[in-house]
Design a protein around this motif. Structure first.
Motif, PDB file in Angstrom:
ATOM      1  N   UNK B  11       0.755  -1.161   0.154  1.00 42.44           N
ATOM      2  CA  UNK B  11       0.094  -0.149  -0.121  1.00 42.44           C
ATOM      3  C   UNK B  11       0.952   0.922   0.314  1.00 42.44           C
ATOM      4  N   UNK B  12       0.098   2.605  -0.215  1.00 44.64           N
ATOM      5  CA  UNK B  12       1.093   3.715  -0.318  1.00 44.64           C
ATOM      6  C   UNK B  12      -0.481   4.706  -0.608  1.00 44.64           C
ATOM      7  N   UNK B  13       0.282   6.118  -0.014  1.00 50.33           N
ATOM      8  CA  UNK B  13      -0.360   6.997  -0.170  1.00 50.33           C
ATOM      9  C   UNK B  13      -0.637   8.081  -1.887  1.00 50.33           C
ATOM     10  N   UNK B  14      -1.013   8.749  -2.614  1.00 43.44           N
ATOM     11  CA  UNK B  14      -0.974   9.058  -3.678  1.00 43.44           C
ATOM     12  C   UNK B  14       0.325   9.502  -3.863  1.00 43.44           C
ATOM     13  N   UNK B  15       1.208   9.633  -5.684  1.00 43.04           N
ATOM     14  CA  UNK B  15       2.126   9.631  -5.107  1.00 43.04           C
ATOM     15  C   UNK B  15       3.562   9.292  -4.388  1.00 43.04           C
ATOM     16  N   UNK B  16       3.257   8.389  -3.880  1.00 44.49           N
ATOM     17  CA  UNK B  16       4.465   7.043  -3.694  1.00 44.49           C
ATOM     18  C   UNK B  16       4.609   6.378  -4.719  1.00 44.49           C
ATOM     19  N   UNK B  17       6.396   5.994  -3.689  1.00 46.12           N
ATOM     20  CA  UNK B  17       6.323   4.608  -4.633  1.00 46.12           C
ATOM     21  C   UNK B  17       6.365   3.000  -4.158  1.00 46.12           C
ATOM     22  N   UNK B  78       4.741   7.861  -8.282  1.00 54.31           N
ATOM     23  CA  UNK B  78       3.971   8.857  -8.477  1.00 54.31           C
ATOM     24  C   UNK B  78       2.725   7.951  -8.001  1.00 54.31           C
ATOM     25  N   UNK B  79       2.309   6.856  -7.326  1.00 55.40           N
ATOM     26  CA  UNK B  79       0.998   6.179  -7.436  1.00 55.40           C
ATOM     27  C   UNK B  79      -0.363   6.835  -7.086  1.00 55.40           C
ATOM     28  N   UNK B  80      -1.284   6.367  -7.785  1.00 56.39           N
ATOM     29  CA  UNK B  80      -2.762   6.886  -8.360  1.00 56.39           C
ATOM     30  C   UNK B  80      -3.773   5.603  -7.736  1.00 56.39           C
ATOM     31  N   UNK B  81      -4.574   7.481  -7.703  1.00 54.33           N
ATOM     32  CA  UNK B  81      -5.711   5.731  -6.822  1.00 54.33           C
ATOM     33  C   UNK B  81      -6.409   4.418  -8.615  1.00 54.33           C
ATOM     34  N   UNK B  82      -6.034   5.127  -9.439  1.00 58.82           N
ATOM     35  CA  UNK B  82      -6.024   3.965 -10.558  1.00 58.82           C
ATOM     36  C   UNK B  82      -5.668   2.944 -10.717  1.00 58.82           C
ATOM     37  N   UNK B  83      -4.076   2.863  -9.913  1.00 61.48           N
ATOM     38  CA  UNK B  83      -3.170   2.227  -9.520  1.00 61.48           C
ATOM     39  C   UNK B  83      -3.981   0.740  -8.961  1.00 61.48           C
ATOM     40  N   UNK B  84      -4.680   1.376  -8.172  1.00 67.06           N
ATOM     41  CA  UNK B  84      -5.622   0.020  -7.197  1.00 67.06           C
ATOM     42  C   UNK B  84      -5.583  -1.208  -7.840  1.00 67.06           C
ATOM     43  N   UNK B  85      -5.046  -2.718  -7.811  1.00 69.63           N
ATOM     44  CA  UNK B  85      -5.397  -4.052  -8.296  1.00 69.63           C
ATOM     45  C   UNK B  85      -4.034  -4.661  -8.220  1.00 69.63           C
ATOM     46  N   UNK B  86      -4.677  -6.135  -8.533  1.00 68.11           N
ATOM     47  CA  UNK B  86      -3.892  -6.610  -8.125  1.00 68.11           C
ATOM     48  C   UNK B  86      -2.717  -7.015  -9.442  1.00 68.11           C
ATOM     49  N   UNK B  87      -1.666  -7.078  -8.527  1.00 64.93           N
ATOM     50  CA  UNK B  87      -0.066  -7.495  -9.784  1.00 64.93           C
ATOM     51  C   UNK B  87       0.838  -9.211  -9.278  1.00 64.93           C
ATOM     52  N   UNK B  99       4.850 -22.451 -16.762  1.00 67.62           N
ATOM     53  CA  UNK B  99       4.906 -20.559 -17.109  1.00 67.62           C
ATOM     54  C   UNK B  99       4.377 -20.708 -15.188  1.00 67.62           C
ATOM     55  N   UNK B 100       4.969 -20.169 -14.105  1.00 66.75           N
ATOM     56  CA  UNK B 100       4.650 -19.855 -13.278  1.00 66.75           C
ATOM     57  C   UNK B 100       4.466 -18.218 -12.611  1.00 66.75           C
ATOM     58  N   UNK B 101       3.046 -18.460 -12.167  1.00 64.38           N
ATOM     59  CA  UNK B 101       2.865 -17.152 -11.542  1.00 64.38           C
ATOM     60  C   UNK B 101       2.666 -17.234 -10.017  1.00 64.38           C
ATOM     61  N   UNK B 102       3.176 -16.026  -9.609  1.00 62.48           N
ATOM     62  CA  UNK B 102       3.764 -15.440  -8.578  1.00 62.48           C
ATOM     63  C   UNK B 102       1.549 -15.694  -7.887  1.00 62.48           C
ATOM     64  N   UNK B 103       1.496 -15.545  -6.638  1.00 64.17           N
ATOM     65  CA  UNK B 103      -0.418 -15.589  -6.406  1.00 64.17           C
ATOM     66  C   UNK B 103      -0.671 -14.269  -6.317  1.00 64.17           C
ATOM     67  N   UNK B 104       0.263 -13.086  -6.465  1.00 61.04           N
ATOM     68  CA  UNK B 104      -0.494 -12.435  -6.156  1.00 61.04           C
ATOM     69  C   UNK B 104      -0.506 -11.180  -5.379  1.00 61.04           C
ATOM     70  N   UNK B 105      -0.122  -9.714  -5.215  1.00 60.67           N
ATOM     71  CA  UNK B 105       0.040  -8.176  -4.341  1.00 60.67           C
ATOM     72  C   UNK B 105      -0.994  -7.883  -4.716  1.00 60.67           C
ATOM     73  N   UNK B 106      -1.940  -7.560  -4.254  1.00 56.20           N
ATOM     74  CA  UNK B 106      -2.828  -6.551  -3.812  1.00 56.20           C
ATOM     75  C   UNK B 106      -2.687  -5.591  -3.458  1.00 56.20           C
ATOM     76  N   UNK B 107      -2.207  -4.285  -4.501  1.00 55.88           N
ATOM     77  CA  UNK B 107      -1.383  -2.803  -3.714  1.00 55.88           C
ATOM     78  C   UNK B 107      -2.970  -1.626  -3.822  1.00 55.88           C
ATOM     79  N   UNK B 108      -3.364  -1.475  -2.678  1.00 54.42           N
ATOM     80  CA  UNK B 108      -4.487  -0.168  -1.962  1.00 54.42           C
ATOM     81  C   UNK B 108      -3.296   1.209  -2.431  1.00 54.42           C
ATOM     82  N   UNK B 109      -4.072   2.184  -2.609  1.00 54.12           N
ATOM     83  CA  UNK B 109      -3.879   3.139  -2.942  1.00 54.12           C
ATOM     84  C   UNK B 109      -4.623   4.356  -1.390  1.00 54.12           C
ATOM     85  N   UNK B 110      -4.365   4.086  -0.141  1.00 57.46           N
ATOM     86  CA  UNK B 110      -4.849   4.932   1.072  1.00 57.46           C
ATOM     87  C   UNK B 110      -5.168   6.435   1.022  1.00 57.46           C
TER      88      UNK B 110
END
Lengths: 121, 110
Positions: B11-17, B78-87, B99-110
């Motif tokens: 997670x991060x706040x808008x604008x963060x890395x 430069x985190x944005x609200x629209x970046x909230x997603x699974x990666x 091919x192997x996938x990671x289980x995914x990381x959910x990014x939350x924009x605080x």
């Protein structure tokens, strides 16, 4: 517009079979590998397998859990790819996507909208 | 359990890395190219990074990938609200021949 459209999903009993189709348009289908990837409800993504091009003898590769049960094929004359699934298990329940790789052999560039397969009695 | 490991959340706040790690082994991440995908809610995943650090056309340069040894990373600056997603990270595994996938990381924009 480059597009992939899957069809053929539905409800099937354990042990049953289902064949998914993937219709391609807007690009040179015959020149691109096609992958299938599935996503279970609330969980992540799992690679199912791929089929290469005619130049690579339509070679197929499958994930270990699908080998012997799933078969990927393609008909370049119809711009179609297929996923034949046999001996289905409840754990095969998922959304199935067909995917075009055009940048590299393993880059999933273009995804279809997915088709839902439910394996249940 | 996935062969390649990602943190379940970031997670991060808008604008963060924000940086997401993808830890593998010598048979996958250590030897083969890593790909990153973004999945927004109720949509199909989208290719973000291919061949460890290459961006397809149309992907903002706020997204960058890197790899060192058996670990790869995706950075979102430069985190944005629209970046909230699974990666998800993906790599070919020579031992599994797949091919192997990671289980995914959910990014939350605080």
């Amino acid at each position: 517009e480059v597009q992939l459209v899957e069809s053929g999903g539905g409800l099937v009993q354990p042990g049953g079979s289902l064949k998914l189709s993937c219709a391609a348009s807007g690009f040179t289908f015959s020149g691109s590998p096609i992958h299938w990837v599935r996503q279970t409800s609330g969980k992540g993504l799992e690679w199912v397998g791929r089929i290469r091009t005619r130049a690579n003898y339509y070679a197929t590769t499958y994930a270990a859990s699908e080998r012997g049960r799933f078969t990927i094929s393609r008909d370049d004359s119809k711009n179609m790819a297929y996923l034949q699934m046999n001996s289905l298990k409840t754990e095969d329940t998922a959304v199935y996507y067909c995917i075009l790789s055009s940048i590299t052999p393993f880059s999933f560039d273009i995804w279809g909208q997915g088709t839902m397969v439910t394996v249940s009695s | 359990q996935s062969v390649v490991t990602q943190p379940p959340s970031a997670s991060g706040t808008p604008g963060q890395r924000v940086t997401i790690s993808c830890s593998g082994t010598s048979s996958n991440v250590g030897r083969n190219n890593v790909y990153w995908y973004q999945q927004l809610p109720r949509t199909a995943p989208k290719l973000l990074i291919y061949s460890n650090n290459q961006r397809p056309s149309g992907v903002p340069d706020r997204f960058s990938g890197s790899k060192s040894g058996t670990s790869a990373s995706l950075a979102i600056s430069g985190l944005r609200s629209e970046d909230e997603a699974d990666y998800y990270c993906v790599a070919w595994d020579d031992s599994l021949s797949g091919l192997v996938f990671g289980a995914g990381t959910r990014v939350t924009v605080l």
